[in-house]
Design a protein around this motif. Structure first.
Motif, PDB file in Angstrom:
ATOM      1  N   HIS A 183      40.973  21.042  22.010  1.00 52.36           N
ATOM      2  CA  HIS A 183      42.018  20.339  21.238  1.00 52.36           C
ATOM      3  C   HIS A 183      43.176  21.308  21.186  1.00 52.36           C
ATOM      4  CE1 HIS A 183      40.420  22.843  17.946  1.00 52.36           C
ATOM      5  NE2 HIS A 183      39.241  22.509  18.457  1.00 52.36           N
ATOM      6  N   CYS A 184      44.168  21.105  20.308  1.00 51.50           N
ATOM      7  CA  CYS A 184      45.325  22.004  20.367  1.00 51.50           C
ATOM      8  C   CYS A 184      45.017  23.393  19.798  1.00 51.50           C
ATOM      9  CB  CYS A 184      46.524  21.393  19.654  1.00 51.50           C
ATOM     10  SG  CYS A 184      46.487  21.569  17.850  1.00 51.50           S
ATOM     11  N   CYS A 185      43.962  23.493  18.997  1.00 50.64           N
ATOM     12  CA  CYS A 185      43.469  24.778  18.468  1.00 50.64           C
ATOM     13  C   CYS A 185      44.348  25.404  17.382  1.00 50.64           C
ATOM     14  CB  CYS A 185      43.198  25.809  19.568  1.00 50.64           C
ATOM     15  SG  CYS A 185      41.992  25.259  20.770  1.00 50.64           S
ATOM     16  N   LEU A 235      40.600  19.221  13.915  1.00 48.27           N
ATOM     17  CA  LEU A 235      41.449  18.256  14.620  1.00 48.27           C
ATOM     18  C   LEU A 235      42.575  17.776  13.715  1.00 48.27           C
ATOM     19  CD1 LEU A 235      38.757  16.113  16.472  1.00 48.27           C
ATOM     20  CD2 LEU A 235      39.860  18.252  17.195  1.00 48.27           C
ATOM     21  N   HIS A 236      43.788  17.760  14.266  1.00 51.49           N
ATOM     22  CA  HIS A 236      44.920  17.209  13.529  1.00 51.49           C
ATOM     23  C   HIS A 236      44.687  15.725  13.246  1.00 51.49           C
ATOM     24  CE1 HIS A 236      47.678  20.626  14.874  1.00 51.49           C
ATOM     25  NE2 HIS A 236      47.836  20.557  13.570  1.00 51.49           N
ATOM     26  N   PRO A 237      45.361  15.181  12.210  1.00 50.15           N
ATOM     27  CA  PRO A 237      45.319  13.733  12.003  1.00 50.15           C
ATOM     28  C   PRO A 237      45.890  13.027  13.237  1.00 50.15           C
ATOM     29  CG  PRO A 237      46.428  14.842  10.170  1.00 50.15           C
ATOM     30  CD  PRO A 237      46.212  15.875  11.233  1.00 50.15           C
ATOM     31  N   VAL A 240      49.630  13.499  15.814  1.00 50.89           N
ATOM     32  CA  VAL A 240      50.342  14.788  15.747  1.00 50.89           C
ATOM     33  C   VAL A 240      50.510  15.401  17.134  1.00 50.89           C
ATOM     34  CG1 VAL A 240      50.282  17.149  14.832  1.00 50.89           C
ATOM     35  CG2 VAL A 240      49.613  15.221  13.376  1.00 50.89           C
ATOM     36  N   ASP A 241      49.434  15.443  17.912  1.00 44.22           N
ATOM     37  CA  ASP A 241      49.549  15.993  19.266  1.00 44.22           C
ATOM     38  C   ASP A 241      48.507  15.335  20.169  1.00 44.22           C
ATOM     39  OD1 ASP A 241      47.163  18.158  19.687  1.00 44.22           O
ATOM     40  OD2 ASP A 241      47.798  18.083  17.597  1.00 44.22           O
ATOM     41  N   VAL A 242      48.801  15.351  21.454  1.00 42.58           N
ATOM     42  CA  VAL A 242      47.982  14.654  22.441  1.00 42.58           C
ATOM     43  C   VAL A 242      46.574  15.222  22.510  1.00 42.58           C
ATOM     44  CG1 VAL A 242      47.764  14.175  24.918  1.00 42.58           C
ATOM     45  CG2 VAL A 242      49.988  14.004  23.820  1.00 42.58           C
ATOM     46  N   GLU A 243      46.466  16.561  22.415  1.00 41.40           N
ATOM     47  CA  GLU A 243      45.152  17.190  22.585  1.00 41.40           C
ATOM     48  C   GLU A 243      44.188  16.758  21.481  1.00 41.40           C
ATOM     49  OE1 GLU A 243      48.050  18.826  22.730  1.00 41.40           O
ATOM     50  OE2 GLU A 243      48.060  20.160  24.485  1.00 41.40           O
ATOM     51  N   CYS A 244      44.643  16.822  20.239  1.00 42.96           N
ATOM     52  CA  CYS A 244      43.765  16.420  19.141  1.00 42.96           C
ATOM     53  C   CYS A 244      43.490  14.919  19.181  1.00 42.96           C
ATOM     54  CB  CYS A 244      44.354  16.850  17.797  1.00 42.96           C
ATOM     55  SG  CYS A 244      44.248  18.643  17.521  1.00 42.96           S
ATOM     56  N   ASP A 245      44.494  14.125  19.610  1.00 42.58           N
ATOM     57  CA  ASP A 245      44.274  12.689  19.745  1.00 42.58           C
ATOM     58  C   ASP A 245      43.177  12.407  20.778  1.00 42.58           C
ATOM     59  OD1 ASP A 245      46.120  12.084  17.837  1.00 42.58           O
ATOM     60  OD2 ASP A 245      47.661  11.342  19.210  1.00 42.58           O
TER      61      ASP A 245
END
Ligand SMILES: [Zn+2]
Length: 252
Positions: A183-185, A235-237, A240-245
């Motif tokens: 994920h975005c980390c 993980l972001h809600p 927020v960003d593609v990686e966490c999505d």
């Protein structure tokens, strides 16, 4: 700044002579130090001493060409990591997710390194954990701390992102598709307060950079505890960003 000062800073922080030390660093934050990136590596080697083992990330960040541990640059981890693997006597795991190491445990640490589970117990970061190593972050935060991916793997988190690499299949270069815990980390930075709350992280300055030092086992322990409570704590809600999505979608 002369190296003796940098060595003293590293030792004062709590780096153990004779131990296993995994270092993530941003030289633009640490420097200038005498001798440049190699001066910093020399200082780290002096701090762990001849019985110690120094480990650094050494991955290629090139998904489109086969990894060759003798020649492939370590493109995304900074000048210290890309200088380290080229030094005489440094060993490098045979994986596009490579780590490099020198010292008594270097051969063990860089032995097996599976492509598809790059940060499990059977990997360089896993063996640093098994050897009760320390993790030193120089001028970078826990968002650069691969040991947290080890804890995610041990926790059995279900989220994955699609990845690929090109590997040699005999004489043919072949694309391998796989999925990886990723994920975005950015939220790995939460680990700061988890470690600080239990006094399980030492903070200081090395060169000109903020430095953090923790036991690999303590990082894994606090992360396992949080992931048991909430699998998606990192993980972001959504949105927020593609990686966490992507990671969220993989377990939806
Ligand atoms: Zn994110």
């Amino acid at each position: 700044m002369i190296n003796q000062e940098v060595i003293a800073q590293i030792v004062d922080l709590g780096v153990r002579p004779g131990g296993v030390l995994l270092v993530h660093t941003s030289f633009s934050r640490v420097g200038p130090v005498e001798g440049g990136p190699h001066g910093l590596i020399d200082a780290l080697l002096m701090a762990v001493g001849p019985a110690g083992t120094l480990v650094m990330p050494s991955m290629s960040d090139d998904d489109d060409r086969p990894f060759d541990r003798e020649t492939t640059a370590c493109a995304g981890m900074g000048v210290v990591a890309d200088s380290f693997w080229k030094r005489p006597g440094v060993l490098r795991s045979n994986s596009p997710h490579a780590f490099a190491a020198i010292g008594p445990h270097a051969a063990d640490i860089t032995a097996d390194h599976p492509l598809e589970v790059p940060h499990g117990l059977n990997s360089p970061v896993g063996r640093v954990y098994e050897l009760d190593g320390q993790v030193l972050l120089l001028g970078v935060g826990h968002d650069a701390d691969t040991t947290i991916h080890l804890a995610e793997t041990m926790a059995g988190v279900r989220y994955r992102r699609p990845k690929y690499a090109v590997v040699w299949n005999g004489a043919q270069a072949a694309r391998v598709d796989y999925t990886e815990i990723d994920h975005c980390c950015q939220n790995f930075n939460l680990v700061d307060e988890w470690l600080d709350a239990g006094h399980r992280q030492r903070r200081g300055v090395v060169g000109h950079a903020e430095a953090r030092l923790a036991q690999s086992r303590n990082i894994v322990e606090v992360v396992l505890e949080r992931l048991r409570q909430n699998e998606t704590v990192f993980l972001h809600p959504p949105g927020v960003d593609v990686e966490c999505d992507e990671a969220r979608a993989s377990i939806a």
